[in-house]
Design a protein around this motif. Structure first.
Motif, mmCIF file in Angstrom:
data_model
loop_
_atom_site.group_PDB
_atom_site.id
_atom_site.type_symbol
_atom_site.label_atom_id
_atom_site.label_comp_id
_atom_site.label_asym_id
_atom_site.label_seq_id
_atom_site.Cartn_x
_atom_site.Cartn_y
_atom_site.Cartn_z
ATOM 1 N N ALA A 28 0.842 -1.386 0.056
ATOM 2 C CA ALA A 28 0.027 0.026 -0.094
ATOM 3 C C ALA A 28 0.854 1.149 0.046
ATOM 4 O O ALA A 28 0.495 2.094 -0.653
ATOM 5 N N SER A 29 1.936 1.196 0.890
ATOM 6 C CA SER A 29 2.865 2.262 0.796
ATOM 7 C C SER A 29 3.458 2.584 -0.575
ATOM 8 O O SER A 29 3.931 3.601 -0.742
ATOM 9 N N LEU A 30 3.609 1.538 -1.571
ATOM 10 C CA LEU A 30 4.059 1.706 -2.777
ATOM 11 C C LEU A 30 3.062 2.112 -3.879
ATOM 12 O O LEU A 30 3.094 1.651 -4.821
ATOM 13 N N LEU A 49 -4.030 -4.544 13.008
ATOM 14 C CA LEU A 49 -4.382 -3.456 12.257
ATOM 15 C C LEU A 49 -5.139 -2.328 13.017
ATOM 16 O O LEU A 49 -5.804 -1.610 12.240
ATOM 17 N N GLY A 50 -5.285 -2.762 14.206
ATOM 18 C CA GLY A 50 -6.026 -1.653 15.163
ATOM 19 C C GLY A 50 -7.497 -1.891 15.156
ATOM 20 O O GLY A 50 -8.263 -1.021 15.689
ATOM 21 N N LEU A 51 -8.174 -3.041 14.724
ATOM 22 C CA LEU A 51 -9.710 -3.062 14.746
ATOM 23 C C LEU A 51 -9.945 -4.049 16.078
ATOM 24 O O LEU A 51 -9.038 -4.580 16.656
ATOM 25 N N GLU A 52 -10.931 -3.391 16.692
ATOM 26 C CA GLU A 52 -11.573 -3.882 17.945
ATOM 27 C C GLU A 52 -12.350 -5.078 17.538
ATOM 28 O O GLU A 52 -13.677 -4.907 17.369
ATOM 29 N N THR A 77 -8.094 0.717 7.009
ATOM 30 C CA THR A 77 -7.158 0.655 8.221
ATOM 31 C C THR A 77 -6.594 1.957 8.427
ATOM 32 O O THR A 77 -6.795 3.003 7.563
ATOM 33 N N ALA A 78 -5.514 2.118 9.243
ATOM 34 C CA ALA A 78 -4.669 3.295 9.419
ATOM 35 C C ALA A 78 -3.976 3.541 8.236
ATOM 36 O O ALA A 78 -3.307 4.570 8.006
ATOM 37 N N GLY A 226 -1.461 -2.019 17.149
ATOM 38 C CA GLY A 226 -2.656 -1.997 16.092
ATOM 39 C C GLY A 226 -2.037 -1.369 15.062
ATOM 40 O O GLY A 226 -2.614 -0.850 14.150
ATOM 41 N N LEU A 227 -0.908 -1.599 14.556
ATOM 42 C CA LEU A 227 0.009 -1.065 13.625
ATOM 43 C C LEU A 227 0.989 -1.804 12.856
ATOM 44 O O LEU A 227 1.395 -2.564 13.421
ATOM 45 N N PRO A 228 1.063 -1.765 11.384
ATOM 46 C CA PRO A 228 2.344 -2.178 10.910
ATOM 47 C C PRO A 228 3.370 -1.773 11.403
ATOM 48 O O PRO A 228 3.396 -0.458 11.773
ATOM 49 N N ALA A 229 4.675 -2.367 11.100
ATOM 50 C CA ALA A 229 5.785 -2.057 11.494
ATOM 51 C C ALA A 229 6.210 -0.605 10.747
ATOM 52 O O ALA A 229 6.950 0.271 11.320
ATOM 53 N N LEU A 230 5.614 -0.357 9.347
ATOM 54 C CA LEU A 230 6.102 0.801 8.795
ATOM 55 C C LEU A 230 5.313 1.808 9.539
ATOM 56 O O LEU A 230 5.994 3.132 9.237
ATOM 57 N N LEU A 231 4.461 1.894 10.063
ATOM 58 C CA LEU A 231 3.846 3.032 11.055
ATOM 59 C C LEU A 231 4.524 3.186 12.284
ATOM 60 O O LEU A 231 4.386 4.265 12.915
ATOM 61 N N TYR A 232 4.650 1.886 12.727
ATOM 62 C CA TYR A 232 5.299 2.206 14.261
ATOM 63 C C TYR A 232 6.580 2.378 14.211
ATOM 64 O O TYR A 232 6.871 3.442 15.143
ATOM 65 N N ASP A 233 7.408 2.031 13.261
ATOM 66 C CA ASP A 233 9.091 2.265 13.311
ATOM 67 C C ASP A 233 9.344 2.201 11.943
ATOM 68 O O ASP A 233 9.683 1.193 11.402
ATOM 69 N N ALA A 234 9.333 3.055 10.938
ATOM 70 C CA ALA A 234 9.656 2.991 9.538
ATOM 71 C C ALA A 234 11.137 2.660 9.297
ATOM 72 O O ALA A 234 11.529 2.039 8.256
#
Length: 255
Positions: A28-30, A49-52, A77-78, A226-234
């Protein structure tokens, strides 16, 4: 039409869900449009991915067992460009509910058919089993990525999975192919990890991805936020490895 890729290995703890979340986020980032389909009743891809998950009223279960259209269940998602069809513990009973249904192996393919053109990639996160839902995933998929943990028992059970893929390909889905074997939880400092990598590479040769997913603390921490690594620590090794994998996958199909 989107390429549907299942991540499958009946051995648990090999990094299927981690790969599904982070590969999808990287694609998605690409600037690819991506959908994750969470077919595991544990719903780790959904919560990662952050869903309850406990509050979800419409999930893959309703699509498979009640005929709800996928379009009504797809959730953003986020990550921009990344959607998910979430799972729920109810899915644990879907195998039994589908058992008596005619064409039971093709239910997931039917669910995804109306939305497949919306996406460049659809990533199916499979449960650690070879039950009916996993067979549905293989019937719906164009290809399979097989995560393999760099440990002593890495190849244990893979022959059973390969046999299942062979049967599905011959009887139910002739277009199914192996996208590649992905080495996960790799630590270059250990002799055993290097030996396992070489053994898998020698055995499966060009079917093994060049990208290796290294052991990384941030990769393990990210789902709890609730985050992929790309958003948690790129800048983390885990985020960088999965971006490399996404690029390798894209480049493979642009040739």
């Amino acid at each position: 039409m989107g390429r549907i890729i299942a991540l499958a290995n009946q051995k648990g703890g090999v990094g299927k869900t981690t790969t599904a979340i982070n590969l999808a986020a990287s694609l998605a980032s690409l600037e690819r449009r991506v959908l994750i389909v969470d077919t595991d009743a544990q719903a780790n891809a959904s919560s990662g991915l952050g869903l309850e998950v406990a509050n979800l009223r419409q999930t893959l279960y309703e699509c498979l067992c009640a005929g709800l259209p996928a379009a009504e269940v797809i959730t953003p998602t986020a990550v921009e460009g990344l959607d998910i069809i979430p799972s729920h513990i109810d899915l644990a009973g879907a195998d039994l509910e589908l058992l008596e249904r005619e064409g039971r192996e093709f239910v997931l393919r039917g669910v995804l058919a109306p939305v497949v053109d919306r996406y460049d990639y659809i990533i199916i996160d499979c449960s650690p089993s070879l039950g009916l839902i996993t067979v549905n995933a293989l019937v719906a998929a164009d290809a399979v990525i097989i995560p393999v943990q760099c440990e002593y028992f890495a190849l244990e059970g893979i022959s059973k999975l390969l046999n299942t893929i062979k049967i599905v390909k011959s009887r139910l889905n002739p277009r199914l192919e192996i996208e590649g074997f992905l080495m996960t939880m790799y630590d270059s400092r250990t002799r055993l990890n290097n030996q396992i990598y070489e053994e898998v590479k020698n055995h499966f040769q060009s079917l093994v991805f060049d990208t290796v997913i290294q052991r990384n603390v941030k990769l393990g921490e990210a789902p709890s936020h609730g985050l992929p690594a790309l958003l948690y620590d790129a800048e983390s090794r885990g985020a960088i490895n999965h971006l490399q994998l996404a690029r390798e996958l894209i480049n493979k199909h642009q040739k």
